[in-house]
Design a protein around this motif. Structure first.
Motif, PDB file in Angstrom:
ATOM      1  N   SER A 297       0.826  -1.212   0.000  1.00 40.00           N
ATOM      2  CA  SER A 297       0.000   0.000   0.000  1.00 40.00           C
ATOM      3  C   SER A 297       0.864   1.268   0.000  1.00 40.00           C
ATOM      4  CB  SER A 297      -0.917  -0.003   1.224  1.00 40.00           C
ATOM      5  OG  SER A 297      -0.153  -0.241   2.391  1.00 40.00           O
ATOM      6  N   ASP A 298       2.055   1.218   0.649  1.00 39.13           N
ATOM      7  CA  ASP A 298       2.926   2.389   0.659  1.00 39.13           C
ATOM      8  C   ASP A 298       3.456   2.686  -0.734  1.00 39.13           C
ATOM      9  OD1 ASP A 298       2.451   2.345   3.291  1.00 39.13           O
ATOM     10  OD2 ASP A 298       4.539   2.338   3.942  1.00 39.13           O
ATOM     11  N   ILE A 300       1.865   2.055  -3.518  1.00 41.11           N
ATOM     12  CA  ILE A 300       0.766   2.649  -4.266  1.00 41.11           C
ATOM     13  C   ILE A 300       0.648   4.137  -3.925  1.00 41.11           C
ATOM     14  CG2 ILE A 300      -1.728   2.612  -4.616  1.00 41.11           C
ATOM     15  CD1 ILE A 300      -0.426   0.194  -5.780  1.00 41.11           C
ATOM     16  N   LEU A 327      -3.126  -5.687   0.851  1.00 31.30           N
ATOM     17  CA  LEU A 327      -2.189  -4.601   0.582  1.00 31.30           C
ATOM     18  C   LEU A 327      -1.207  -4.384   1.720  1.00 31.30           C
ATOM     19  CD1 LEU A 327      -4.298  -1.954  -1.308  1.00 31.30           C
ATOM     20  CD2 LEU A 327      -3.253  -4.062  -2.066  1.00 31.30           C
TER      21      LEU A 327
END
Lengths: 437, 419
Positions: A297-298, A300, A327
């Motif tokens: 997620s980081d 993204i 994620l």
């Protein structure tokens, strides 16, 4: 679209978005990293830290165990937990969770002898290089995650040729190209270290003509002819036949070479790697220098978040990568790319299956010389014995067959099902963990 | 019966959303169904990437997150249908979107069965246009249209009656229809066309499992069936003998009949090439058929090896054994352009379903077609032997595949043993 005689395909490259972007470090470094201490299911490494410990960047978290390289902290901070965590290759693995303190304080000195920057590779003994590779936790970085030291020791004295693989024929992926284009001296230095480790006088570096900036960068460091490193330019083609296993030839990736250079001359363990974040679902595709263990997620967020709805998130290249659903899973040293694919990117692949036409395109493109349509047929009709006869184990799951299938049959999926059925319950767990992103 | 029912549902009626852990009640029946056999038709859902249902323990990612329970991936759902909600996510940027799961590769070609069949239809158009506008008049259009419509209609009807997935839209039936019409005399009565369509689609194709499962080329089999009515099948009108919709029923001698008698036909080589000669509706013009074949080659719908080995074998054998004391060159050229050879070599023998899939298998198949063609033309009682030659080789296609794959395996094992 695909070549006529020798297997393989030429998928559209889709590398325009990131191909010319130099890699950059993350603007917003991860607040927490998750570092798997062992491949799930393999012999678990004993963690060297407990929750509450303060660690520095590059500090060892777990020793190497057979088949698994040592693990080092990629940020400095506090160990928040040592517990199983979801991995991008699927399944959970015992991981050290580190809350970053944001300072990235490195360890005082690495565990191995640091070599002066001007020292020539010849000043190092081959065995010493393998030791450094082991200490620094270097891996093959080709998707398998095998320790580099083990590969070096296996090849010592046996290999009479050295091939360094800089090709990336899967669409979207540009991490190797940017590594070669932006750090050519590290790549070439690493190749020379590998030559020294194997006591070979020369090496071949294979790359694709489409990686033109990488070619130009490497060329500027090499004599036009007669150098110790020969550049071999290939046409983009997936999978690249030159990179198949060959008896008597050692094969390493450019990523490993650069990581070895960093370990030897800078005293850095394997803590970072370049990852291409692309796909039309992210706002700002980029090549990022990412601390290993950063949650998906980081990445993204670093790529600007979602631009449109992502239909599939793939860790690795689009031909072999794994679709992700969690994620929070961390990227590893084997993760080449993170692709957020929109419906438009995926479109033809999400068409429903239609009956097999027996057109033979899958047979045409199979680099292993198999007939995927028959494997598919046997799996779907439960003829497990026939699979063995057809040598299903020769399949490398490159995905070329499923790519060209006009009926959009899930050929690779069927083959995986068949393989797993044959390997039986005992082999099942290993099969799970062989495939990485 | 049970299987058929599953086929029809084709996965389409199954609940689309990943059952969350709480919804176990709704999920149970589906789970029970998924234990059942692997051969369940993998038709898949529209826009649904998850592959066919498979037994639970074979799923590629049966491993659910054991520790991190955030995204619920129930152990009982090995293959996640449509969407997996992300219930809790720390990050900003709207990371709460549904993601799909599937085995790699995540990209595929844009080609589909339909686009391939459309290409074949396009490739047949030049021959059809000239036939309809010049050689045999509008009746050629009508016969082709009736035949294509008949095939599509029979296919649609069969799927409807047997409750199979509707496949009439993939255009393979239309290709069969046009190809069947191409092998018939332009003056053929419509009832015969429809009878041939029925035999081709229902008996040869659908009763054996539909697209991809028939072991004979449907168009050629339909034509062979129509030989039950020899009067219909041998009344070849002369070219340019049409007047509006009517066509001179007087049968003209085809070049093939002359060749069969061991003499060169009256048509010149140029006339043979351009198509000003008597013959079946779509087979007369060598030039236009070659044009269509070229299109298919450029579009990579077919490969050169079957047509080349087929025509090459016919050429070599004709060259070596000219009949009736004619020169080798003349005999070879007339043999290549006479009858339906080009139509068969470019459009019939290259039919995906009924030809082998391996490279050498295709070469052997082409050579076999060529040799049988020359054999039947020389020794058969009917002038044209191409259709029957291809049908006979169709029967051998699977055998050739098995043999060539076995040889390939043996070769690989030997290579491994040597290494």
């Amino acid at each position: 679209m695909f070549s006529i005689f020798s297997g393989g395909i030429r998928p559209a490259q889709r590398k325009k978005a990131t191909g010319q972007l130099p890699f950059r470090p993350m603007e917003q470094p991860p607040a927490q990293v998750v570092l798997p201490l062992a491949g799930a299911g393999t012999a678990s490494a004993v963690p060297l830290v407990v929750p509450g410990d303060r660690v520095r960047a590059g500090q060892k978290l777990a020793d190497a165990v057979p088949g698994q390289a040592a693990v080092h902290a990629s940020v400095s901070g506090t160990v928040a937990a040592v517990e199983p965590r979801q991995q991008i290759r699927g399944g959970a693995a015992l991981s050290a969770v580190i809350d970053s303190d944001g300072t990235n304080t490195p360890v005082a000195s690495p565990a191995w002898r640091r070599v002066d920057k001007d020292a020539s590779p010849a000043s190092l003994r081959p065995g010493e290089l393998a030791d450094i590779a082991a200490q620094a936790g270097l891996t093959a970085m080709d998707g398998t995650g095998r320790p580099l030291s083990q590969l070096l020791r296996d090849a010592m004295g046996k290999a009479d040729a050295l091939l360094i693989d800089g090709t990336e024929s899967e669409p979207y992926v540009t991490s190797r190209r940017r590594l070669m284009a932006d750090r050519p001296e590290a790549v070439l230095g690493g190749v020379r270290l590998l030559m020294q480790a194997l006591s070979l006088p020369r090496a071949t570096l294979a790359l694709e003509g489409s990686q033109y900036d990488a070619v130009a960068a490497l060329r500027s460091y090499l004599p036009l002819r007669g150098g110790d490193i020969e550049l071999r330019l290939l046409r983009s083609r997936y999978p690249q036949p030159l990179t198949f296993h060959q008896e008597g030839r050692a094969l390493f990736t450019v990523c490993s070479a650069a990581a070895l250079w960093d370990a030897v001359y800078r005293g850095q363990a394997l803590t970072h790697r370049i990852i291409t974040v692309a796909g039309s679902a992210v706002a700002r595709p980029a090549n990022l220098l990412v601390p290993i263990g950063t949650p998906v997620s980081d990445l993204i967020r670093e790529a600007g978040g979602w631009k449109e709805e992502p239909v599939r998130l793939v860790a690795g290249g689009p031909m072999t990568g794994k679709a992700q659903f969690d994620l929070t899973a961390p990227v590893t040293g084997e993760t080449r790319a993170l692709l957020a694919l929109s419906a438009a990117d995926l479109y033809p692949s999400i068409r429903p299956e239609s009956p097999c036409l027996r057109c033979g395109r899958c047979v045409e493109v199979c680099p292993a010389g198999l007939a995927p349509l028959f494997l598919h047929l046997y799996v779907r009709s439960g003829q497990w014995e026939a699979l063995e006869r057809e040598q299903i184990s020769a399949c490398t799951e490159c995905g070329a067959c499923a790519y060209v299938c006009p009926a959009h049959l899930r050929l690779v999926h069927s083959i995986r099902v068949g393989k797993r059925r044959l390997s039986g319950a005992a082999g099942r767990r290993e099969a799970d963990h062989e495939e990485e992103a | 019966m049970k299987k058929k029912r599953k086929n029809r549902s084709g996965g389409q009626q199954r609940p689309q959303h990943a059952p969350q852990a709480k919804q176990n009640e709704t999920f149970q029946p589906q789970a029970a169904e998924q234990i059942s056999p692997v051969e369940k038709q993998p038709s898949g859902l529209a826009g649904q990437p998850a592959p066919a249902p498979l037994p639970r323990d074979e799923a590629p990612r049966a491993e659910a997150p054991q520790v991190n329970p955030a995204p619920v991936q129930p152990q009982t759902a090995p293959l996640l249908p449509k969407a997996e909600k992300q219930p809790k996510l720390s990050s900003s940027a709207g990371l709460g979107t549904p993601l799909t799961l599937a085995s790699a590769p995540h990209l595929t070609t844009r080609d589909t069965t339909r686009t391939l069949m459309l290409d074949v239809l396009i490739a047949l158009m030049p021959a059809l246009l000239f036939s309809g506008c010049y050689f045999f008049g509008p009746r050629a259009f009508l016969v082709s249209l009736v035949s294509a419509a008949g095939c599509v209609g029979f296919e649609a009807l069969f799927c409807l009656l047997t409750r199979r997935r509707q496949t009439a839209g993939d255009l393979s039936a239309a290709v069969t229809g046009v190809l069947l019409a191409f092998t018939l005399p332009a003056g053929v009565p419509y009832w015969a066309v429809l009878l041939g369509d029925f035999f081709a689609i229902v008996v040869v194709k659908q009763l054996f499992g539909g697209l991809g499962k028939n072991f004979l080329n449907p168009a050629l089999a339909g034509r062979a069936f129509l030989f039950s009515f020899p009067a219909v099948m041998t009344a070849f009108p002369a070219v340019r003998s049409w007047e509006g919709l009517s066509i001179d029923a007087q049968s003209a001698a085809t070049p093939m009949a002359a060749l069969h008698a061991g003499s060169l036909p009256s048509a010149s080589l140029l006339e043979m090439f351009t198509g000003v000669r008597s013959g079946a509706l779509g087979e007369v013009s060598a030039a236009l058929l070659l044009l269509g074949g070229l299109y298919l080659l450029v579009r990579r719908v077919i490969k050169l090896r079957i047509p080349l080995s087929f025509l090459g074998t016919v050429a070599v054998l004709s060259w070596c054994f000219p009949q009736g004391g004619n020169s080798s060159l003349d005999w070879t050229l007339y043999s290549l352009m006479g009858g339906g050879l080009l139509l068969a070599a470019l459009f019939m023998a290259t039919d995906f379903t009924t030809s082998p899939v391996t490279f050498w298998g295709q070469v052997v198949y082409g050579v076999g077609c060529g040799a049988l063609t020359v054999f039947l033309r020389t020794f058969g009682s009917y002038p044209e032997g191409v259709g029957f030659a291809v049908l006979m080789m169709n029967l051998l296609a699977w055998l050739i595949d098995r043999a060539s794959l076995a040889l390939r395996r043996a070769w690989r094992q030997r290579k491994e043993a040597r290494a």
